[in-house]
Design an enzyme around this catalytic site. Sequence first.
Site, PDB file in Angstrom:
ATOM      1  N   ILE A  79       0.833  -1.199   0.000  1.00 14.49           N
ATOM      2  CA  ILE A  79       0.000   0.000   0.000  1.00 14.49           C
ATOM      3  C   ILE A  79       0.869   1.251   0.000  1.00 14.49           C
ATOM      4  CG2 ILE A  79      -1.732   1.316   1.280  1.00 14.49           C
ATOM      5  CD1 ILE A  79      -2.793  -1.401   2.326  1.00 14.49           C
ATOM      6  N   ASP A 110      10.823   2.827   6.750  1.00 13.84           N
ATOM      7  CA  ASP A 110      10.416   1.435   6.919  1.00 13.84           C
ATOM      8  C   ASP A 110      11.632   0.650   7.397  1.00 13.84           C
ATOM      9  OD1 ASP A 110       9.746  -1.364   6.499  1.00 13.84           O
ATOM     10  OD2 ASP A 110       8.089  -0.658   5.260  1.00 13.84           O
ATOM     11  N   ARG A 122      -4.378   1.109  10.785  1.00 16.58           N
ATOM     12  CA  ARG A 122      -5.026   0.469  11.916  1.00 16.58           C
ATOM     13  C   ARG A 122      -5.272   1.494  13.009  1.00 16.58           C
ATOM     14  NH1 ARG A 122      -6.391  -2.830   9.066  1.00 16.58           N
ATOM     15  NH2 ARG A 122      -6.077  -5.092   9.069  1.00 16.58           N
ATOM     16  N   ASP A 144      -9.437   6.810   8.619  1.00 15.89           N
ATOM     17  CA  ASP A 144     -10.328   5.724   8.188  1.00 15.89           C
ATOM     18  C   ASP A 144     -10.456   4.676   9.287  1.00 15.89           C
ATOM     19  OD1 ASP A 144     -11.910   4.331   6.166  1.00 15.89           O
ATOM     20  OD2 ASP A 144     -10.246   2.900   6.055  1.00 15.89           O
ATOM     21  N   GLU A 191     -13.071   1.231  17.536  1.00 13.29           N
ATOM     22  CA  GLU A 191     -14.057   0.781  16.557  1.00 13.29           C
ATOM     23  C   GLU A 191     -14.882  -0.345  17.174  1.00 13.29           C
ATOM     24  OE1 GLU A 191     -12.605  -0.109  12.625  1.00 13.29           O
ATOM     25  OE2 GLU A 191     -11.030   1.392  12.777  1.00 13.29           O
ATOM     26  N   HIS A 242     -13.701   3.033   8.145  1.00  8.31           N
ATOM     27  CA  HIS A 242     -12.882   1.850   7.849  1.00  8.31           C
ATOM     28  C   HIS A 242     -13.286   1.233   6.506  1.00  8.31           C
ATOM     29  CE1 HIS A 242     -10.305  -1.450   9.967  1.00  8.31           C
ATOM     30  NE2 HIS A 242     -10.024  -1.345   8.676  1.00  8.31           N
ATOM     31  N   GLY A 248     -11.280   1.577   3.632  1.00  9.35           N
ATOM     32  CA  GLY A 248     -10.130   1.667   2.739  1.00  9.35           C
ATOM     33  C   GLY A 248     -10.151   0.677   1.592  1.00  9.35           C
ATOM     34  N   ALA A 249     -10.546  -0.554   1.871  1.00 10.46           N
ATOM     35  CA  ALA A 249     -10.556  -1.590   0.831  1.00 10.46           C
ATOM     36  C   ALA A 249     -11.926  -1.756   0.188  1.00 10.46           C
ATOM     37  CB  ALA A 249     -10.113  -2.921   1.434  1.00 10.46           C
TER      38      ALA A 249
END
Length: 319
Positions: free
Chosen positions: A157, A176, A245, A269, A274, A292, A294-295
Amino acid sequence: MKVLANDGLDQSGIDSLTEKGFEVITKKVSQDSLVDYINEHKIRTLLVRSATQVRKDIIDHCPSLEIIGRGGVGMDNIDVDYAREKGIHVINTPSASSESVAELVFAHLFSGARFLQDSNRKIPLVGDVEFAKLKKSYAAGIELRGKTIGIIGMGRIGQEVARIALGLGMRVVAADNNVGRASIKVKFYNNQFINVDIETEPLQQVLKHSDFITLHVPAQKEGYMIGEPEFEIMKDGVAIINCSRGGVIDESALIKALDSEKVRFAGLDVFINEPTPSKEVLNHSKISLTPHTGASTLEAQDRIGLSLAEQISSILQIH
């Protein structure tokens, strides 16, 4: 051969599995009833998204289970290692939704940069009597082109975010711990492309130099990745997006940073609590919000369904 898609499955995946002789059940079974339902119906494959939790109790008490599948990338709602120790296959669809999540990042970026999250609330209420006032209050928008975007997490992503950012003419920096260099191929409609190599940097450098920050990391086991100390490092007027997340960002510290104007705007998101996020977060005029999703595009759901169907068929050797 029964498949329980407890959090739903796209029709393409259902059709693909049905053609191969599977019975696909899309009934939503409550968490408390899941063990009994799986055993009663001898479910061999359990498919979930982010809602259903697949913990040791299900793994221990459902001997018919051979496959646990997650439609999406993160599998923090599944005890993956334990399931595999018990001989259960655990699968997911790591690349199926990358484009969808990355595009949502930019939806939040464009929204915050031009105050859409606030103007869409206020114009329907007072636009007929305060149009000129609203026009003035939203006149200080900013452009993305030429700005620096910091990507924390350069997996699939994160790399897709970099690809879009490069196409927009942005400077990309990234952090990263597991990726030293990422080669980003930016393709255009006429089959032309360019390759751009991005060397990752220490997190503090990315936080210090970015105009926009976007997070693409797993759930944090301890503490927050972004809290008050990290906000202090950032530029004044930075913007931050979290489509990864809940719990990655300290929401209390974020509210404080927004109120002090250290952070210009945020896009969320995902949330700490949650499915009942904080009212303070939900009502803040400088936060662009999605639940939430995103996908959750038609294209991503299609790819997820087909990918899961192919993996299940391969594991159970159905042709």
